[in-house]
Design an enzyme around this catalytic site. Structure first.
Site, PDB file in Angstrom:
ATOM      1  N   LEU A   1      31.249  42.763  27.811  1.00 51.79           N
ATOM      2  CA  LEU A   1      29.875  42.318  27.984  1.00 51.79           C
ATOM      3  C   LEU A   1      29.503  42.173  29.453  1.00 51.79           C
ATOM      4  CD1 LEU A   1      29.672  39.560  25.198  1.00 51.79           C
ATOM      5  CD2 LEU A   1      28.833  41.923  25.090  1.00 51.79           C
ATOM      6  N   GLY A   2      30.475  41.864  30.287  1.00 53.87           N
ATOM      7  CA  GLY A   2      30.200  41.692  31.709  1.00 53.87           C
ATOM      8  C   GLY A   2      31.466  41.380  32.475  1.00 53.87           C
ATOM      9  N   ARG A   3      31.368  41.506  33.794  1.00 58.15           N
ATOM     10  CA  ARG A   3      32.496  41.209  34.669  1.00 58.15           C
ATOM     11  C   ARG A   3      32.069  40.183  35.708  1.00 58.15           C
ATOM     12  NH1 ARG A   3      36.280  45.342  33.868  1.00 58.15           N
ATOM     13  NH2 ARG A   3      35.403  47.277  33.000  1.00 58.15           N
TER      14      ARG A   3
ATOM     15  N   ALA B   1      36.074  35.866  38.246  1.00 55.60           N
ATOM     16  CA  ALA B   1      37.303  35.322  37.675  1.00 55.60           C
ATOM     17  C   ALA B   1      37.879  36.190  36.566  1.00 55.60           C
ATOM     18  CB  ALA B   1      37.057  33.910  37.138  1.00 55.60           C
ATOM     19  N   GLY B   2      37.092  37.097  36.015  1.00 53.88           N
ATOM     20  CA  GLY B   2      37.610  37.915  34.925  1.00 53.88           C
ATOM     21  C   GLY B   2      36.521  38.699  34.221  1.00 53.88           C
ATOM     22  N   THR B   3      36.821  39.104  33.003  1.00 57.56           N
ATOM     23  CA  THR B   3      35.936  39.961  32.213  1.00 57.56           C
ATOM     24  C   THR B   3      35.564  39.263  30.915  1.00 57.56           C
ATOM     25  OG1 THR B   3      37.085  41.894  33.088  1.00 57.56           O
ATOM     26  CG2 THR B   3      35.686  42.242  31.172  1.00 57.56           C
ATOM     27  N   VAL B   4      34.281  39.334  30.541  1.00 57.39           N
ATOM     28  CA  VAL B   4      33.804  38.741  29.289  1.00 57.39           C
ATOM     29  C   VAL B   4      33.698  39.833  28.232  1.00 57.39           C
ATOM     30  CG1 VAL B   4      31.960  37.462  28.158  1.00 57.39           C
ATOM     31  CG2 VAL B   4      32.534  36.970  30.542  1.00 57.39           C
TER      32      VAL B   4
ATOM     33  N   LYS C   1      36.436  35.209  27.481  1.00 58.65           N
ATOM     34  CA  LYS C   1      36.535  35.403  28.931  1.00 58.65           C
ATOM     35  C   LYS C   1      38.007  35.576  29.268  1.00 58.65           C
ATOM     36  CE  LYS C   1      34.920  33.743  33.396  1.00 58.65           C
ATOM     37  NZ  LYS C   1      33.826  34.698  33.589  1.00 58.65           N
TER      38      LYS C   1
ATOM     39  N   ASP D   1      30.489  25.166  39.841  1.00 63.08           N
ATOM     40  CA  ASP D   1      29.994  26.509  40.151  1.00 63.08           C
ATOM     41  C   ASP D   1      28.693  26.785  39.401  1.00 63.08           C
ATOM     42  OD1 ASP D   1      30.071  28.922  41.514  1.00 63.08           O
ATOM     43  OD2 ASP D   1      31.253  29.937  39.978  1.00 63.08           O
TER      44      ASP D   1
END
Length: 408
Positions: free
Chosen positions: A15-17, A20-23, A36, A130
């Protein structure tokens, strides 16, 4: 390509990057989920894995309508993942990039939602650390609120804290996103709940203006502005709303509102904002945003609009979407680099057109003053020498008689 995450989940589609990582869009025993998956280098850090497990209870205990619920934490081989509720919608950054700025009523409604979520987290002893548009999700299937705003939910709780391990930072690094960092973080103080309030007020300013109050240019310059500069007023919004923003952007953490207070007072403003169009404010100047931290922008000519700094991507060429990596890890600036006077206070405002202290223009002016003073010193010394010679020469002459006349 589908992949297994632990024994209970399957990740099907990215779904997205993020930094901290990739969703991933995934599937679990109870239906669709968002997963995540943290970066492999984080997963291989045994100290971080231990902290990840320690935070499990706090993260799983955060349940609120405006917080994306974490259902599970997975530690399996090289996989380190947070399994979260799936929100059908988009993130606030994507909407902001599309619309540039939002109508005040919708912007305030969204920020009030996030303030409610933060109030619940802070009550549980959890600081987000954040808060930024990338971490605010808009539920497109939820009921519309004031100004047509979709319900807003805050995500990625605990991720910044997990990444910010003592091994990696040792109190000399800053983990976060420069545009939204509170001054006390820049100065190396531990993060408290007030840092989230500062970041959320920055988000509200950005939703209204289309740019952040202290962003633009080199990350080091952004960090310095948080400590030394005061926020530029936004014309066209009610004074009471502006005072809320100013209070939550205060340099001193104790001066900021609590999250519950901010949510309540923002909602009190909604009736006065109904029907207001997006603000007509000056666009950020691209050249000013891209210049280095040393050079101050030239003053605007009479009659020209004031050009403001705009937030810029920290990754050259990055596209304005949720894939943009906005995290940075930087050395905590020394006090002389901040040049902001007393800790946590704003710098005395400069006169219009005056160079920024420490800039190339400022250093050149200092050099010119030193040369001028040096020449003046030589001239003065020469004048003193001539005067002393004249005085000494006069002592060698015989005394003169003085005559006076008087009338008898």
């Amino acid at each position: 390509m589908a992949r297994k995450i632990g024994s209970r989940y399957t990740a099907n589609q990215i779904l997205g990057r993020g930094s901290a990582g990739t969703v991933w869009l995934g599937e679990g025993p109870e239906g669709p989920v968002a997963i995540k998956l943290l970066r492999e280098d984080l997963a291989s850090d045994q100290e971080l894995v231990g902290r990840f497990v320690q935070e499990r209870t706090a993260l799983l205990g955060l349940e609120h309508p405006h917080i994306v619920t974490v259902r599970d934490l997975v530690v399996d081989g090289n996989d380190l993942a947070l399994v979260m509720d799936l929100v059908r919608g988009t993130d606030l950054r994507t909407r902001l990039e599309r619309e540039r700025r939002m109508a005040p009523e919708a912007a305030v409604a969204i920020v009030a939602d996030i303030a409610d979520g933060l109030a619940a987290a802070h009550a549980a002893g959890v600081v987000h650390r954040d808060v930024k548009p990338e971490n605010v999700l808009l539920d497109m299937q939820g009921p519309l609120g004031p100004g047509g705003a979709h319900p807003a939910l805050l995500t990625d709780f605990g991720v910044a804290k997990l990444i910010d391990s003592p091994k990696r930072t040792r109190a000399t690094k800053i983990i976060g996103t420069p545009d939204y960092l509170a001054p006390e973080i820049v100065e190396g103080l531990p993060p408290r709940a007030s840092v989230d309030i500062y970041a959320l007020a920055t988000v509200l300013y950005e939703l209204l203006a289309g740019f952040t109050p202290f962003g633009g240019g080199h990350p080091g310059a952004v960090l310095r502005r948080h400590v030394t500069e005061t926020v530029v007023p936004l014309p066209g919004i009610p004074d009471e709303l502006w005072q809320l923003i100013v209070q939550c952007l205060a340099k001193a953490p104790a001066s900021r509102l609590r999250a519950s207070e901010l949510a309540s007072r923002l909602r009190e403003q909604l009736p006065t904002l109904a029907g207001m169009a997006p603000l007509d404010v000056d666009e950020p100047d691209a050249e000013s945003a891209e210049e280095g931290p040393e050079e101050a922008p030239a003053p605007a000519a009479p009659g020209e609009p004031v050009r403001r700094r705009g937030a810029v991507s920290l990754v050259p060429g990055a596209k304005p979407d949720s894939n943009r990596d906005t995290h940075t890890s930087m050395r905590v600036p020394a006090p002389d680099e901040l040049a902001g006077g007393a800790r946590g206070t704003a710098r005395v405002p400069r006169a219009s057109g005056a160079p920024r202290p420490g800039s190339a223009r400022h250093r050149a002016a200092v050099r010119r003053r030193r040369i001028t003073l040096g020449v003046a010193g030589v001239v003065l010394a020469a004048a003193i020498g001539v005067g002393a010679w004249a005085a000494t020469s006069g002592d060698d002459e015989p005394p003169r008689e003085t005559h006076s006349t008087s009338t008898p």
